[in-house]
Write a protein that holds these residues in place. Sequence first.
Motif, PDB file in Angstrom:
ATOM      1  N   ASN A  65       0.826  -1.230   0.000  1.00 20.81           N
ATOM      2  CA  ASN A  65       0.000   0.000   0.000  1.00 20.81           C
ATOM      3  C   ASN A  65       0.847   1.261   0.000  1.00 20.81           C
ATOM      4  O   ASN A  65       0.455   2.278  -0.558  1.00 20.81           O
ATOM      5  N   SER A  66       2.034   1.182   0.618  1.00 19.65           N
ATOM      6  CA  SER A  66       2.899   2.379   0.670  1.00 19.65           C
ATOM      7  C   SER A  66       3.576   2.622  -0.688  1.00 19.65           C
ATOM      8  O   SER A  66       4.218   3.641  -0.892  1.00 19.65           O
ATOM      9  N   GLY A  67       3.454   1.633  -1.600  1.00 23.31           N
ATOM     10  CA  GLY A  67       4.079   1.774  -2.921  1.00 23.31           C
ATOM     11  C   GLY A  67       5.550   1.386  -2.910  1.00 23.31           C
ATOM     12  O   GLY A  67       6.237   1.496  -3.920  1.00 23.31           O
ATOM     13  N   ARG A  68       6.048   0.914  -1.760  1.00 24.36           N
ATOM     14  CA  ARG A  68       7.483   0.577  -1.688  1.00 24.36           C
ATOM     15  C   ARG A  68       7.780  -0.876  -2.046  1.00 24.36           C
ATOM     16  O   ARG A  68       8.936  -1.262  -2.125  1.00 24.36           O
ATOM     17  N   LEU A  69       6.740  -1.696  -2.222  1.00 26.70           N
ATOM     18  CA  LEU A  69       6.975  -3.098  -2.583  1.00 26.70           C
ATOM     19  C   LEU A  69       6.105  -3.475  -3.777  1.00 26.70           C
ATOM     20  O   LEU A  69       4.886  -3.297  -3.755  1.00 26.70           O
ATOM     21  N   GLU A  70       6.756  -3.975  -4.803  1.00 20.93           N
ATOM     22  CA  GLU A  70       6.027  -4.416  -6.000  1.00 20.93           C
ATOM     23  C   GLU A  70       6.653  -5.721  -6.478  1.00 20.93           C
ATOM     24  O   GLU A  70       7.876  -5.896  -6.407  1.00 20.93           O
ATOM     25  N   ALA A  71       5.822  -6.642  -6.948  1.00 20.03           N
ATOM     26  CA  ALA A  71       6.352  -7.921  -7.448  1.00 20.03           C
ATOM     27  C   ALA A  71       6.275  -7.974  -8.964  1.00 20.03           C
ATOM     28  O   ALA A  71       5.339  -7.439  -9.560  1.00 20.03           O
ATOM     29  N   LEU A  72       7.261  -8.622  -9.564  1.00 20.47           N
ATOM     30  CA  LEU A  72       7.307  -8.788 -11.027  1.00 20.47           C
ATOM     31  C   LEU A  72       7.821 -10.186 -11.344  1.00 20.47           C
ATOM     32  O   LEU A  72       8.332 -10.872 -10.469  1.00 20.47           O
ATOM     33  N   SER A  73       7.727 -10.542 -12.617  1.00 21.89           N
ATOM     34  CA  SER A  73       8.171 -11.892 -12.972  1.00 21.89           C
ATOM     35  C   SER A  73       9.678 -11.953 -13.241  1.00 21.89           C
ATOM     36  O   SER A  73      10.241 -13.039 -13.322  1.00 21.89           O
ATOM     37  N   GLU A  74      10.308 -10.791 -13.398  1.00 20.87           N
ATOM     38  CA  GLU A  74      11.754 -10.784 -13.661  1.00 20.87           C
ATOM     39  C   GLU A  74      12.442  -9.744 -12.808  1.00 20.87           C
ATOM     40  O   GLU A  74      11.844  -8.714 -12.478  1.00 20.87           O
ATOM     41  N   PRO A  75      13.722  -9.960 -12.475  1.00 20.32           N
ATOM     42  CA  PRO A  75      14.451  -8.971 -11.682  1.00 20.32           C
ATOM     43  C   PRO A  75      14.509  -7.611 -12.386  1.00 20.32           C
ATOM     44  O   PRO A  75      14.521  -7.550 -13.614  1.00 20.32           O
ATOM     45  N   GLN A  76      14.513  -6.569 -11.584  1.00 20.06           N
ATOM     46  CA  GLN A  76      14.568  -5.200 -12.101  1.00 20.06           C
ATOM     47  C   GLN A  76      15.850  -4.534 -11.613  1.00 20.06           C
ATOM     48  O   GLN A  76      16.374  -4.901 -10.556  1.00 20.06           O
ATOM     49  N   PRO A  77      16.377  -3.534 -12.364  1.00 17.37           N
ATOM     50  CA  PRO A  77      17.588  -2.846 -11.920  1.00 17.37           C
ATOM     51  C   PRO A  77      17.410  -2.298 -10.501  1.00 17.37           C
ATOM     52  O   PRO A  77      16.327  -1.844 -10.130  1.00 17.37           O
ATOM     53  N   ALA A  78      18.485  -2.387  -9.703  1.00 20.79           N
ATOM     54  CA  ALA A  78      18.423  -1.914  -8.315  1.00 20.79           C
ATOM     55  C   ALA A  78      19.847  -1.668  -7.834  1.00 20.79           C
ATOM     56  O   ALA A  78      20.816  -2.038  -8.510  1.00 20.79           O
ATOM     57  N   ASP A  79      19.968  -1.042  -6.654  1.00 26.50           N
ATOM     58  CA  ASP A  79      21.312  -0.842  -6.072  1.00 26.50           C
ATOM     59  C   ASP A  79      21.832  -2.160  -5.494  1.00 26.50           C
ATOM     60  O   ASP A  79      23.023  -2.441  -5.524  1.00 26.50           O
ATOM     61  N   ALA A  80      20.912  -2.933  -4.905  1.00 26.94           N
ATOM     62  CA  ALA A  80      21.316  -4.204  -4.283  1.00 26.94           C
ATOM     63  C   ALA A  80      20.351  -5.310  -4.696  1.00 26.94           C
ATOM     64  O   ALA A  80      19.157  -5.060  -4.899  1.00 26.94           O
ATOM     65  N   PHE A  81      20.877  -6.523  -4.811  1.00 34.12           N
ATOM     66  CA  PHE A  81      20.072  -7.701  -5.178  1.00 34.12           C
ATOM     67  C   PHE A  81      20.231  -8.742  -4.062  1.00 34.12           C
ATOM     68  O   PHE A  81      21.353  -8.982  -3.602  1.00 34.12           O
ATOM     69  N   VAL A  82      19.115  -9.334  -3.658  1.00 29.26           N
ATOM     70  CA  VAL A  82      19.171 -10.391  -2.647  1.00 29.26           C
ATOM     71  C   VAL A  82      18.548 -11.643  -3.265  1.00 29.26           C
ATOM     72  O   VAL A  82      17.375 -11.621  -3.663  1.00 29.26           O
ATOM     73  N   ILE A  83      19.333 -12.707  -3.350  1.00 29.84           N
ATOM     74  CA  ILE A  83      18.853 -13.933  -4.004  1.00 29.84           C
ATOM     75  C   ILE A  83      18.417 -14.947  -2.950  1.00 29.84           C
ATOM     76  O   ILE A  83      19.214 -15.354  -2.093  1.00 29.84           O
ATOM     77  N   THR A  84      17.131 -15.310  -3.003  1.00 29.20           N
ATOM     78  CA  THR A  84      16.544 -16.211  -1.991  1.00 29.20           C
ATOM     79  C   THR A  84      15.729 -17.292  -2.699  1.00 29.20           C
ATOM     80  O   THR A  84      14.540 -17.425  -2.475  1.00 29.20           O
ATOM     81  N   VAL A  85      16.382 -18.025  -3.570  1.00 32.27           N
ATOM     82  CA  VAL A  85      15.705 -19.084  -4.334  1.00 32.27           C
ATOM     83  C   VAL A  85      15.999 -20.453  -3.690  1.00 32.27           C
ATOM     84  O   VAL A  85      16.907 -20.566  -2.851  1.00 32.27           O
ATOM     85  N   PRO A  86      15.283 -21.490  -4.060  1.00 34.26           N
ATOM     86  CA  PRO A  86      15.476 -22.796  -3.397  1.00 34.26           C
ATOM     87  C   PRO A  86      16.841 -23.416  -3.712  1.00 34.26           C
ATOM     88  O   PRO A  86      17.398 -23.205  -4.790  1.00 34.26           O
ATOM     89  N   THR A  87      17.336 -24.194  -2.770  1.00 28.41           N
ATOM     90  CA  THR A  87      18.556 -24.994  -2.969  1.00 28.41           C
ATOM     91  C   THR A  87      18.281 -26.396  -2.433  1.00 28.41           C
ATOM     92  O   THR A  87      18.785 -26.779  -1.378  1.00 28.41           O
ATOM     93  N   PRO A  88      17.453 -27.161  -3.147  1.00 27.05           N
ATOM     94  CA  PRO A  88      17.125 -28.514  -2.658  1.00 27.05           C
ATOM     95  C   PRO A  88      18.285 -29.483  -2.898  1.00 27.05           C
ATOM     96  O   PRO A  88      19.311 -29.092  -3.461  1.00 27.05           O
ATOM     97  N   ILE A  89      18.107 -30.713  -2.446  1.00 35.67           N
ATOM     98  CA  ILE A  89      19.079 -31.739  -2.821  1.00 35.67           C
ATOM     99  C   ILE A  89      18.437 -32.659  -3.861  1.00 35.67           C
ATOM    100  O   ILE A  89      17.228 -32.820  -3.884  1.00 35.67           O
TER     101      ILE A  89
END
Length: 416
Positions: A65-89
């Motif tokens: 609601n504050s407009g500070r969080l939006e989701a998309l299907s692909e990464p967007q340019p940013a100052d920092a990237f945080v990768i939190t994807v699965p790492t199964p076995i």
Amino acid sequence: MPHEFKTVCVVGLGYIGLPTAATLASAGFAVKGADVDPDIVDELNEGRAHFPEPDLDMLVRGAVNSGRLEALSEPQPADAFVITVPTPIREDKSPDMSFVEAATRSVAPILEPGNLVILESTSPVGATDNMAAIIREVRPDLVEDDTLQVAVAYCPERILPGQMVRELVQNDRIVGGLTAADAERARDLYQSFVRGEIHLTDAKTAELVKLIENAYRDVNIAFANEVANIGEAHRLNPWEAIDLANRHPRVNILNPGPGVGGHCIAVDPWFLISADGELTGLMAEARRVNDGRPETVIAKIRSASAERGSRKVACLGLAFKPNVDDLRESPAVDIAIGLAAEGFEVCAVEPHVNALPEKLWRHDNIRLAGFDEAMAKSDIVVLLVGHKAFVKRKGDVGDKVVIDAVGLWREPSRAA
Ligand SMILES: NC(=O)c1ccc[n+]([C@@H]2O[C@H](COP(=O)([O-])OP(=O)(O)OC[C@H]3O[C@@H](n4cnc5c(N)ncnc54)[C@H](O)[C@@H]3O)[C@@H](O)[C@H]2O)c1
């Protein structure tokens, strides 16, 4: 904001990425979340979390609601990237790093000099180096005098489901950089929202730290389970033995149980074992002991069934740990399925879910039941998860055979 970062892109909006993205947004960053699952993207943009977690819906709603969080299907340019994807076995227990590699390849083309890329996924030692190697391969223009013009760091996540929103802020963090300067840049990002201490190290040490934390827990649980195996073989009460041993000032044996579930403790030790088989005999043995517990419980049910002359079993609890609705990788589920495969009639009592997952309901002889219905239809009661809802129900089982695999209904120890 007391740092140079204004925009952050979180890649992978699951159990870790979503609370992280919402927390970063509520700390004032403009956050873009990227996920390959369109349902997760849509739900987030409608202001909802796609899994139940205390306070998360409120945090997500406020951030969107504050407009500070939006989701998309692909990464967007940013100052920092945080990768939190699965790492199964994989089936052969080796780590499947394909999601991290895909996420890195999706971020690499949009990187700019001075950006920061952080890997948070639990990963084998050397994964952050591999991530940097992919960035170098895809973007040779970002390499100057053999130095990558992007900071790269590893920061493992330790939050506990059920307490994620609070722990994201309060837990200590380990931040490992590919260089000391990279670690400091990553610390600058975390210190904008973390209240715990932030400990700097190199990336490989940080990767090892996360893995040994969970391997340590697995080995300690295996010791308790081995004590249970010994106690049960000698018809002694392992809970009482453990209670008494824990009266020693330097002994603290954990609780035995029907096995180790979830996607961390039962998985992460394999990242070490598969890389260094000859050095990890203890960890491998702990995995074997813990993975053997469901079969031990089933064997007890078999012999109770033979004594009682009945194959009607109530399984109390299906979740992988107490008081959650998460049935994934749960030893209780494996036990219910194992019983069904042997032809037992199983009434599964799981107060935290309304329906059984397919791997359970496809067995005609497993049904979800309320506690009272399960008691009416069973002769053997197996306590598989120490849910609060079961604590006071011991008196309601009548004359059934009780197998308490978690010690919830054990008699008070003579030590007490
Ligand atoms: N869940 C926990 O309690 C916990 C705790 C500590 C560490 N971890 C670690 O954190 C990491 C993430 O775990 P999780 O539980 O959040 O996983 P998850 O499966 O809940 O979420 C991962 C998300 O990543 C998305 N994804 C996959 N590939 C992608 C890609 N290339 N680009 C964008 N999105 C992609 C998936 O659609 C999914 O929504 C794992 O390494 C896990 O071991 C998890």
